[in-house]
Write a protein that holds these residues in place. Structure first.
Motif, PDB file in Angstrom:
ATOM      1  N   ARG A  41       0.870  -1.167   0.000  1.00 28.16           N
ATOM      2  CA  ARG A  41       0.000   0.000   0.000  1.00 28.16           C
ATOM      3  C   ARG A  41       0.911   1.223   0.000  1.00 28.16           C
ATOM      4  N   ASN A  42       0.746   2.085  -0.973  1.00 31.28           N
ATOM      5  CA  ASN A  42       1.553   3.302  -1.111  1.00 31.28           C
ATOM      6  C   ASN A  42       3.053   3.006  -1.108  1.00 31.28           C
TER       7      ASN A  42
ATOM      8  N   ASP B 126       3.621  -0.656   6.955  1.00 34.13           N
ATOM      9  CA  ASP B 126       4.724   0.267   6.667  1.00 34.13           C
ATOM     10  C   ASP B 126       6.088  -0.440   6.705  1.00 34.13           C
TER      11      ASP B 126
END
Length: 181
Positions: free
Chosen positions: A14-15, A38
């Motif tokens: 994600r991102n 993350d």
């Protein structure tokens, strides 16, 4: 994604960050399967170490954090709470030789109220600090009779107190004399 050092990740992004469910293969032979956030291990996951140990449980920012079970290659097993990679809180540790401890831990050490049972049935029940009895405790022989009851410091029996017992001082401290208050 594969790195030059042999590491490999297969899973959700994600991102641009490893976030969601995935599998991370370390070039060393270790494997992590579970949650990421993350680029860090977060959530429920299993880390299988190259030499055979395994952790199954909760992670936070790449550290064992929350409930989990760690199994060592020698057969020792800990099930309980972790805080920032350390056994901290309530847990149950079973050694491969049959000894076990059920109680509180702090920074990977027996610390707080707990019961240590040897494989032969002898027990030590009381307050622990830094892997040793510290405070009020009772030790039992394997047959279940009391060995010592009183105050311990750094694993050593200091004293017990009584009001009045046959064959013991009327008050104060005594050694090799057992009873209850």
């Amino acid at each position: 994604y594969e790195w030059d050092d042999g590491d490999k990740y297969v899973g959700e992004y994600r991102n641009g960050y490893r976030t969601g469910q995935g599998t991370y293969y370390h070039g060393s032979g270790s494997i992590y399967i579970g949650g990421f956030k993350d680029n860090k291990r977060n959530g429920l996951g299993t880390f299988s170490y190259a030499l055979g140990s395994e952790y199954v449980g909760w992670w936070k920012d790449n550290k064992k954090h929350g409930q989990g079970t760690f199994t060592w290659t020698n057969g020792d097993i800990y099930t309980g709470n972790f805080l920032a990679n350390a056994r901290t809180g309530n847990g149950h540790y079973i050694w491969s030789n049959g000894n076990k401890y059920i109680g509180d831990f702090k920074d990977d050490k027996l610390h707080g109220q707990g019961t240590y049972t040897l494989s032969n049935g002898a027990k030590e029940i009381g307050v622990w600090a830094n892997n040793k009895l510290n405070g009020h405790a009772i030790t039992y022989f394997a047959n279940g009779t009391i060995n010592q009851e009183g105050i311990f410091k750094d694993g050593e029996f200091l004293y017990a107190q009584t009001k009045s017992l046959p064959n013991c001082p009327k008050s104060g401290y005594f050694h090799n004399c057992f009873g209850s208050i």
